[in-house]
Structures are given as structure tokens and as C-alpha cells.
Write a protein that holds these residues in place. Structure first.
Motif, PDB file in Angstrom:
ATOM      1  N   MET A 115       0.815  -1.189   0.000  1.00 24.60           N
ATOM      2  CA  MET A 115       0.000   0.000   0.000  1.00 24.60           C
ATOM      3  C   MET A 115       0.863   1.259   0.000  1.00 24.60           C
ATOM      4  O   MET A 115       0.545   2.215  -0.698  1.00 24.60           O
ATOM      5  CB  MET A 115      -0.936  -0.043   1.213  1.00 24.60           C
ATOM      6  N   ILE A 116       1.920   1.255   0.801  1.00 24.28           N
ATOM      7  CA  ILE A 116       2.808   2.414   0.850  1.00 24.28           C
ATOM      8  C   ILE A 116       3.439   2.648  -0.522  1.00 24.28           C
ATOM      9  O   ILE A 116       3.575   3.793  -0.948  1.00 24.28           O
ATOM     10  CB  ILE A 116       3.908   2.220   1.927  1.00 24.28           C
ATOM     11  N   THR A 117       3.800   1.596  -1.214  1.00 30.61           N
ATOM     12  CA  THR A 117       4.397   1.734  -2.541  1.00 30.61           C
ATOM     13  C   THR A 117       3.415   2.402  -3.493  1.00 30.61           C
ATOM     14  O   THR A 117       3.801   3.292  -4.264  1.00 30.61           O
ATOM     15  CB  THR A 117       4.819   0.358  -3.096  1.00 30.61           C
ATOM     16  N   VAL A 118       2.163   2.013  -3.438  1.00 30.94           N
ATOM     17  CA  VAL A 118       1.139   2.617  -4.292  1.00 30.94           C
ATOM     18  C   VAL A 118       0.984   4.101  -3.963  1.00 30.94           C
ATOM     19  O   VAL A 118       0.889   4.943  -4.866  1.00 30.94           O
ATOM     20  CB  VAL A 118      -0.211   1.876  -4.135  1.00 30.94           C
ATOM     21  N   LEU A 119       0.987   4.438  -2.679  1.00 32.88           N
ATOM     22  CA  LEU A 119       0.896   5.838  -2.271  1.00 32.88           C
ATOM     23  C   LEU A 119       2.101   6.641  -2.764  1.00 32.88           C
ATOM     24  O   LEU A 119       1.944   7.770  -3.234  1.00 32.88           O
ATOM     25  CB  LEU A 119       0.776   5.947  -0.757  1.00 32.88           C
ATOM     26  N   CYS A 120       3.289   6.076  -2.661  1.00 32.42           N
ATOM     27  CA  CYS A 120       4.494   6.768  -3.122  1.00 32.42           C
ATOM     28  C   CYS A 120       4.444   7.011  -4.631  1.00 32.42           C
ATOM     29  O   CYS A 120       4.764   8.111  -5.103  1.00 32.42           O
ATOM     30  CB  CYS A 120       5.745   5.968  -2.746  1.00 32.42           C
TER      31      CYS A 120
ATOM     32  N   LEU B  40      11.512   1.986   0.165  1.00 36.05           N
ATOM     33  CA  LEU B  40      12.578   1.027   0.472  1.00 36.05           C
ATOM     34  C   LEU B  40      12.564   0.626   1.946  1.00 36.05           C
ATOM     35  O   LEU B  40      12.634  -0.568   2.265  1.00 36.05           O
ATOM     36  CB  LEU B  40      13.935   1.624   0.097  1.00 36.05           C
ATOM     37  N   ILE B  41      12.454   1.583   2.834  1.00 40.48           N
ATOM     38  CA  ILE B  41      12.431   1.277   4.269  1.00 40.48           C
ATOM     39  C   ILE B  41      11.188   0.460   4.619  1.00 40.48           C
ATOM     40  O   ILE B  41      11.264  -0.498   5.396  1.00 40.48           O
ATOM     41  CB  ILE B  41      12.512   2.570   5.108  1.00 40.48           C
ATOM     42  N   THR B  42      10.058   0.821   4.026  1.00 41.15           N
ATOM     43  CA  THR B  42       8.827   0.070   4.288  1.00 41.15           C
ATOM     44  C   THR B  42       8.978  -1.383   3.864  1.00 41.15           C
ATOM     45  O   THR B  42       8.606  -2.298   4.602  1.00 41.15           O
ATOM     46  CB  THR B  42       7.638   0.715   3.553  1.00 41.15           C
TER      47      THR B  42
END
Length: 131
Positions: free
Chosen positions: A1-6, A100-102
Motif C-alpha cells: 500500500m505504501i508503494t502505491v501511495l508513493c 525502500l524502508i517500508t
């Protein structure tokens, strides 16, 4: 999900840059306030109207209240303004680092959970015929 937001944030920044570049206006702006979530600027367009974008200026790194800064804005929508010479490429490092950290944390947690929930195997007893 974080990747999609980024990725979504990067695409939004590119879209904003494209809108500004498509209807480019430049002027000087005064930095009114700087907070953790936005940097508020004040500038006048050639028609004499003073604009204070409610969402602040794009790419405000290093600005402090009272600064006079050159900005670029969308002449069709003066609420959309960025510091002159700065573009969406400035978002690559923070967004890439966040993703990357996520992923590193998620991968570590997944390994840890799988390692802890894996059934412990005991070696099979030697089958020795009884005498």
C-alpha cells in the motif's frame, strides 16, 4: 500500500509540474510562514491580484519566513506554485527511501513471523531392531 501511495504522490507531482510548465508564469513571492506541513507564500500576478495558495508552495525546502523567492506558477490556476528551478525529481529521494524502508521492515517482519510459526521438526528416531 505504501508503494502505491508513493507512486501516486510522484505522479501527482509530475502532473502539477506539467500544469505549471504548460501555463508558465514567474514572479517573486514572499514567504509568510513555514510549518511542518506547508510553506505559505504571497505573490501578485501581472493583473494585480495577490495570491496566497492555501496549500502552500511546492518544493519549499530551505525556505524561511521573510524570504523573497522566485516562483513559477500556473497562470490558469495561480494556487499551483513551485519554487523556480525545482521539479518533481526532488520527490524521488524521499519517496524512494520511504518505499525502500517500508519494504525492508515488511520483509524482516514476514521472515520473523514465518520463522516463529514454522513447526519445529524433531529428528526421526533411529529404527534399530530390538533383540
Amino acid at each position: 500500500m505504501i508503494t502505491v501511495l508513493c507512486v501516486g504522490l510522484l505522479l501527482a507531482a509530475i502532473r502539477n509540474d506539467s500544469a505549471i510548465t504548460g501555463n508558465l508564469g514567474t514572479t517573486n513571492a514572499q514567504v509568510d510562514s513555514v510549518s511542518w506541513d506547508r510553506t505559505i507564500i504571497r505573490f501578485a500576478t501581472p493583473d494585480g491580484v495577490v495570491h496566497i495558495p492555501a496549500n502552500g508552495v511546492l518544493y519549499p525546502g530551505g525556505l524561511v519566513a521573510g524570504d523573497l523567492v522566485r516562483i513559477e506558477y500556473d497562470t490558469a490556476n495561480p494556487e499551483l506554485a513551485r519554487v523556480a528551478g525545482r521539479t518533481a525529481t526532488l520527490t524521488l529521494l524521499p519517496l524512494g527511501t520511504t518505499a525502500l524502508i517500508t519494504w525492508a521492515i515488511a520483509s524482516g517482519l514476514l521472515w520473523w513471523i514465518r520463522h516463529r510459526t514454522r513447526p519445529k521438526t524433531t529428528p526421526a528416531p533411529d529404527l534399530v531392531p530390538a533383540d
